[in-house]
Enzyme design. Structure first.
Site, short mmCIF file in Angstrom:
data_model
loop_
_atom_site.label_atom_id
_atom_site.label_comp_id
_atom_site.label_asym_id
_atom_site.label_seq_id
_atom_site.Cartn_x
_atom_site.Cartn_y
_atom_site.Cartn_z
N PRO A 184 29.88 36.20 44.46
CG PRO A 184 27.97 37.24 44.64
CD PRO A 184 28.77 36.42 45.58
CE1 TYR A 212 23.91 46.77 39.35
CE2 TYR A 212 24.76 45.48 41.25
CZ TYR A 212 25.26 46.37 40.08
OH TYR A 212 26.13 46.52 39.88
CB ALA A 261 22.97 43.19 47.54
CG HIS A 262 25.87 45.20 46.01
ND1 HIS A 262 26.90 44.12 45.37
CD2 HIS A 262 26.01 44.77 47.21
CE1 HIS A 262 27.33 43.59 46.53
NE2 HIS A 262 26.83 43.80 47.65
NE ARG A 293 26.58 38.96 48.20
CZ ARG A 293 27.62 39.29 47.92
NH1 ARG A 293 28.06 40.16 46.99
NH2 ARG A 293 28.74 38.78 48.67
CD GLN A 306 24.67 38.00 42.63
OE1 GLN A 306 25.49 38.43 41.81
NE2 GLN A 306 24.65 38.41 43.90
C1 LIG Z 1 35.41 42.72 40.53
C2 LIG Z 1 34.45 42.35 41.38
C3 LIG Z 1 32.88 42.14 40.85
C4 LIG Z 1 31.69 41.92 41.53
N1 LIG Z 1 30.64 41.70 40.99
C5 LIG Z 1 29.75 41.22 42.14
C6 LIG Z 1 28.57 40.78 41.61
O1 LIG Z 1 28.33 40.40 40.38
N2 LIG Z 1 27.39 40.38 42.47
C7 LIG Z 1 27.51 40.73 43.87
O2 LIG Z 1 26.66 40.54 44.52
N3 LIG Z 1 28.69 41.27 44.20
C8 LIG Z 1 29.66 41.54 43.27
N4 LIG Z 1 30.90 41.99 43.72
C9 LIG Z 1 31.04 42.06 45.41
C10 LIG Z 1 31.69 40.73 45.99
O3 LIG Z 1 30.77 39.93 45.94
C11 LIG Z 1 32.09 40.94 47.41
O4 LIG Z 1 30.92 41.22 48.13
C12 LIG Z 1 33.11 41.99 47.63
O5 LIG Z 1 34.16 42.24 46.88
C13 LIG Z 1 33.39 42.15 49.18
O6 LIG Z 1 34.35 40.83 49.21
P1 LIG Z 1 36.06 40.92 49.38
O7 LIG Z 1 36.40 42.10 50.25
O8 LIG Z 1 36.25 39.37 49.78
O9 LIG Z 1 36.35 41.00 48.02
C14 LIG Z 1 31.95 42.27 43.21
C15 LIG Z 1 33.30 42.57 43.48
C16 LIG Z 1 34.24 42.39 42.89
C17 LIG Z 1 35.62 42.93 43.47
#
Ligand SMILES: Cc1cc2nc3c(=O)[nH]c(=O)nc-3n(C[C@H](O)[C@H](O)[C@H](O)COP(=O)(O)O)c2cc1C
Length: 375
Positions: free
Chosen positions: A34, A183, A180-181, A232, A110
């Site tokens: 996502p 929120y 996650a993260h 997540r 999501q």
């Molecule tokens: C531009 C961007 C936007 C993201 N937005 C979300 C999000 O809306 N929801 C979420 O769970 N993670 C979000 N993430 C985290 C990604 O889903 C992912 O877990 C993270 O980028 C690590 O994966 P990667 O190393 O393959 O990029 C975001 C990441 C990036 C780079």
């Protein structure tokens, strides 16, 4: 940062084996992570958003998770261009789902509520509306808004369920709950932001999982038994990357059990670097431990296919393609079931098919200029 040489020495075949969970059958193990894109003015995904997701389906991604999309609660999002998963937002999402399905893909929204993560005092949200959070705390600063009342909590759970029901109606292949993260749901997990002494809080992580479990229960009762529900989770928070909700396997068990009992089908385990061990004494990563402890299927994520983790996203550094050997080794060992790919797929819609066909030399580097448009 990894220094391994680029190449696909090991066969990536196991990434291209089918996987089925309940009503969802996938042709391969690759999932689009996502990723918020902020291209949905007024909360409505545009035709460009539909084409953007369609390109990833055409490029061979097994399952697409949409960017976080807001449930129907005041201040559930922090930017007007984040999509809604209710009202007019659904018109846009119907087109997105249709576009992905017509390209042979599968898609799951999501469902998202930011809680007290608001960069500015309300970011265009109605200032008379409350901001939902467990204890009226915005980490790390402190007091922000009011703790949610019982009625607000119930209404929020109902709003998650309502969005899931809408999703099922417009053809979602699964549901992903954003817990996650840092929120809203994560704010309930985290002792720093959840100071409640009623049934929604408590000393132990298991008690603080109740809100997530009730969201899962409500969604399950809204969508019935067959649609997969995925949640997540992350140890890290955007407010503090060093936080760990579960510091031992025992705590992890306490964290996961209420969600498993509530009927979750799969855990989407967010990590910044998939190869990092979760606990001492084993090389299992977060998804590996969650699978071992819960017995449920898991998804891993974190720097797949790139040579730098996602915080480099905020710098001007270009990220080069990296091999998938270590990922494949872990998948074949059974550590996890699916693999989510974030930035590599943002930069290159054809990433999955290039990996499948062994076209490593054609993989594209990633830099954040791709964020300016929906490529
Ligand atoms: C531009 C961007 C936007 C993201 N937005 C979300 C999000 O809306 N929801 C979420 O769970 N993670 C979000 N993430 C985290 C990604 O889903 C992912 O877990 C993270 O980028 C690590 O994966 P990667 O190393 O393959 O990029 C975001 C990441 C990036 C780079």
């Amino acid at each position: 940062m990894r220094t391994r040489k680029q190449g696909t020495a090991m066969s990536a075949e196991s990434l291209f084996t089918p996987f089925t969970i309940k009503s969802l059958s996938l042709p391969n193990r690759i999932v689009m992570a996502p990723m918020t894109r902020s291209f949905s003015p007024g909360g409505i995904p545009t035709d460009d958003v539909a084409a953007y997701y369609r390109r990833r389906a055409e490029g061979g991604v097994g399952l697409i998770f949409t960017e976080g999309t807001a449930i129907e609660r005041p201040a559930a999002k922090s930017n007007d261009a984040h999509p809604d998963f209710f009202g007019h937002g659904l018109t846009g999402w119907s087109k997105v789902f249709e576009a992905v399905h017509s390209a042979g893909g599968r898609i799951a929204p999501q469902l998202w509520h930011v809680g007290s993560v608001h960069p500015e005092e309300k970011d265009g949200n109605d200032p008379n509306e409350p901001i939902d959070s467990p204890s009226g705390i915005r980490a790390p600063e402190g007091a922000f808004g009011q703790p949610m009342t019982e009625e607000m909590i119930q209404d929020t759970i109902d709003a998650f369920a309502a969005s899931a029901r809408h999703a099922q109606k417009i053809g979602a292949d699964a549901i992903n709950i954003h817990a996650a993260h840092g929120y809203l749901i994560d704010q309930f997990f985290w002792a720093l932001t959840n100071r409640r002494d009623d049934r929604w809080g408590g000393e132990d992580i298991g008690s603080r999982s109740r809100f997530a479990a009730e969201v899962i229960r409500a969604i399950r009762s809204a969508v019935g038994p067959d649609l997969p529900i995925i949640i997540r989770l992350s140890q890290w928070k955007q407010q503090d990357y060093t936080v760990r909700l579960a510091t031992t396997p025992t705590e992890m068990h306490a964290w996961l059990e209420p969600m498993a009992d509530a009927g979750i089908d799969m855990f989407d385990c967010s990590q910044r670097r998939f190869w990092e061990p979760e606990f001492e004494g084993s090389d299992l990563n977060f998804a590996g431990w969650v699978k071992k402890i819960s017995g449920l299927p898991t998804i891993t994520v974190g720097s797949v296919g790139l040579d730098a983790e996602f915080l480099s996203f905020f710098t001007d550094r270009k990220m080069a393609p990296a091999p998938v050997d270590e990922l494949v080794r872990r998948l074949e060992r059974g550590d996890f079931d699916l693999v989510a790919v974030g930035r590599a797929l943002l930069g290159d819609p054809h990433w999955a098919e290039k990996i499948r066909e062994g076209r490593a030399s054609e993989l594209l580097a990633f830099d954040r200029s791709v964020m300016r448009t929906l490529t």
